[in-house]
Design an enzyme around this catalytic site. Structure first.
Site, PDB file in Angstrom:
ATOM      1  N   GLY A 196       0.779  -1.224   0.000  1.00  0.00           N
ATOM      2  CA  GLY A 196       0.000   0.000   0.000  1.00  0.00           C
ATOM      3  C   GLY A 196       0.812   1.277   0.000  1.00  0.00           C
ATOM      4  N   ALA A 206      -0.837  -0.677   9.231  1.00  0.00           N
ATOM      5  CA  ALA A 206      -2.262  -0.982   9.143  1.00  0.00           C
ATOM      6  C   ALA A 206      -2.451  -2.407   9.648  1.00  0.00           C
ATOM      7  CB  ALA A 206      -2.754  -0.850   7.711  1.00  0.00           C
ATOM      8  N   TYR A 262     -16.801   5.488   8.593  1.00  0.00           N
ATOM      9  CA  TYR A 262     -15.385   5.852   8.655  1.00  0.00           C
ATOM     10  C   TYR A 262     -15.157   7.077   9.537  1.00  0.00           C
ATOM     11  CZ  TYR A 262     -10.559   5.514   7.259  1.00  0.00           C
ATOM     12  OH  TYR A 262      -9.197   5.322   7.294  1.00  0.00           O
ATOM     13  N   LYS A 301      -8.390   8.068  13.905  1.00  0.00           N
ATOM     14  CA  LYS A 301      -7.754   9.073  13.052  1.00  0.00           C
ATOM     15  C   LYS A 301      -7.703  10.434  13.749  1.00  0.00           C
ATOM     16  CE  LYS A 301      -7.012   6.102   9.827  1.00  0.00           C
ATOM     17  NZ  LYS A 301      -5.650   5.540   9.671  1.00  0.00           N
TER      18      LYS A 301
END
Length: 392
Positions: free
Chosen positions: A51, A139, A234, A243
Site C-alpha cells: 500500500g 495498518a 469511517y 484518526k
C-alpha cells in the site's frame, strides 16, 4: 509451484512472486519519471511492505535517491505455501534498490514491540547514522501493547446507532443493503489503541532518545476522511476516532520534536484499493464509482502515483511542506473536488446489481485488488512454475 489466486473474504491467501515484482517495477518506473531535487536522504518507513508504505519507500528511493530502512510484518513461504505479498514486494524492492546503489535495510517483525524498535534503531546507526524522514504506515487489525502485554482488536463499526447503506459483494457482483451495529465504548477505545497515534509517538520518542533523527526531521502518518456518504462507517465511526487521535498525536510530536527542529504531519490520502480498505463495508462500492469518475476526468491515481506527488509537490516541492489550512497534507484534494463528489453522489443513488458494470469501475477495482497479490499482470505467465521460497 504454479501459483493461482485463492480469495477468501477480503484477502487473497496466495501471492505470486513474479507478479509482486511486476507490481513493484510498475511503481518504480513511475517514480523514476519524477525526480525530486533536495528530497529526503535517509528514510525510515514503518509499515513498508504494501500500500502507501511500499509506495512511499519506492518514491523515496527512486524519486529522491534516498536510502531506506523498512519495517514490516510479513510471512515467508512455509510448508508449500506462498509467502505473503508484502514479503515478495520487499524481496523485489530490496534487489532493485541495491542495484540502484542505495542502502535498503528491511526488518521483519512486530512494529508495535520494543524489540523491533531497538533493532531498527541499531540498523539506522549501522547503515545511515540518522534519518531525515519517518513515515508511519502501519495498518494492523490488532496490537499487543509493549508495556502492558494487553492485546487490542480494532473494529469497523459506526458509533451511536446502526448504520445502513449500499455495499457490493465483489465475488457475486451483488449490490445490496448492509446494516452494521454500533461499536461499544470498549470497542472504540480498542480501535484507537490499535489505529491511533500512540505507537507512532512511541516510535518517535524512541528514535529521538537514541539520537538518530536529523535536524529538521519530518514525520508523517496516513489518514482518510472521505465523503459524507461514508462518514458513519469511517470518519464518524470507530476508525474516525482513531484518526482523530493521529491528529492529536501530530500536535504532541510537534512539541516534542522541537529540540531537533522536527515537524509531524498527518497526510489525508485518496481512497484506494488496499488490503485495509477492502475490508470496510460500503467502501469498495464507493471506490468503484470514484474510480470511474476520476478516470473519466483524467485525475485517477494509484498508491504509487499519489506518493510520488506527495514527495514532489507537498513534502519537497517548496521551501516548506505544503499543507491545507488545517495543517494536514491533503492528498485527497482531487477526490474531494466538488465536481467529482457530485457525480459520485448521483451514481450512488442509481447503482444496483444490474447496472454495476455500467455505472462503476468494479472491473478496475477487482483488478487492482488482485494486483495487490501479484495477479492479473499481462506480462506474467501464470501457468509457469515459479520459485516461491524467496529470501530477504
Amino acid at each position: 509451484m504454479i501459483v493461482k489466486p485463492k480469495v477468501r473474504g477480503f484477502i487473497c491467501t496466495t501471492a505470486h512472486p513474479e507478479g509482486c515484482e511486476a507490481h513493484v517495477q510498475e511503481q518504480i518506473a513511475h517514480a523514476k519519471k519524477h525526480k525530486v531535487e533536495n528530497g529526503a536522504k535517509n528514510v525510515l518507513i514503518i509499515g513498508s511492505s504494501t500500500g502507501f508504505g511500499l509506495a512511499s519507500r519506492i518514491a523515496a528511493t527512486f524519486s529522491c535517491g534516498a536510502n531506506t530502512i523498512g519495517v514490516f510484518y510479513e510471512k515467508p513461504s512455509q510448508n508449500g505455501r506462498t509467502a505473503s505479498a508484502g514479503w515478495y514486494n520487499t524481496v523485489a524492492f530490496d534487489r532493485f534498490a541495491r542495484e540502484a546503489g542505495v542502502v535498503s535495510k528491511s526488518i521483519n517483525g512486530d512494529a508495535f514491540s520494543d524489540e523491533i524498535k531497538e533493532e531498527t534503531i541499531q540498523a539506522i546507526k549501522d547503515s545511515v547514522g540518522k534519518v531525515d524522514l519517518v513515515i508511519y504506515s502501519v495498518a494492523s487489525p490488532r496490537r499487543t501493547h509493549p508495556k502492558t502485554g494487553e492485546t487490542f482488536t480494532s473494529v469497523l463499526k459506526p458509533i451511536g446507532g446502526t448504520y445502513s447503506s449500499k455495499t457490493v459483494n465483489t465475488k457475486s457482483d451483488e449490490v445490496s443493503n448492509v446494516s452494521i451495529e454500533p461499536a461499544t465504548e470498549q470497542e472504540v477505545q480498542d480501535t484507537v489503541a490499535v489505529m491511533g497515534g500512540e505507537d507512532w509517538q512511541m516510535w518517535m520518542d524512541a528514535l529521538q532518545a537514541a539520537d538518530v533523527l536529523e535536524q529538521g526531521v519530518k514525520t508523517l502518518s496516513f489518514s482518510y476522511i472521505g465523503p459524507e456518504l461514508t462518514y458513519p462507517i469511517y470518519t464518524n465511526g470507530a476508525i474516525g476516532k482513531a484518526k482523530e487521535d493521529l491528529d492529536r498525536t501530530a500536535k504532541v510530536l510537534n512539541e516534542s520534536l522541537s529540540p531537533v527542529g522536527g515537524k509531524a504531519y498527518v497526510s489525508v490520502n485518496k481512497a484506494l484499493v488496499t488490503q485495509s480498505s477492502s475490508a470496510i463495508p460500503v467502501v469498495p462500492l464507493y471506490i468503484s464509482i470514484l474510480f470511474k469518475v476520476m478516470k473519466e476526468k483524467g485525475i485517477h491515481e494509484g498508491c504509487g502515483e499519489q506518493m510520488v506527488r506527495m514527495f514532489a509537490d507537498r513534502l519537497y516541492g517548496g521551501e516548506s511542506v505544503q499543507c491545507a489550512e488545517d495543517g494536514r497534507i491533503r492528498m485527497d484534494d482531487w477526490e474531494m473536488r466538488e465536481d467529482v463528489q457530485a457525480e459520485v453522489a448521483q451514481i450512488w443513488e442509481k447503482v444496483n446489481s444490474d447496472n454495476l458494470y455500467e455505472l462503476s469501475d468494479i472491473e478496475g477495482y477487482k483488478k487492482d485488488f488482485m494486483k495487490l497479490f501479484g495477479f492479473e499482470f499481462d506480462k506474467i505467465d501464470y501457468e509457469k512454475d515459479v520459485d516461491v521460497e524467496l529470501s530477504l
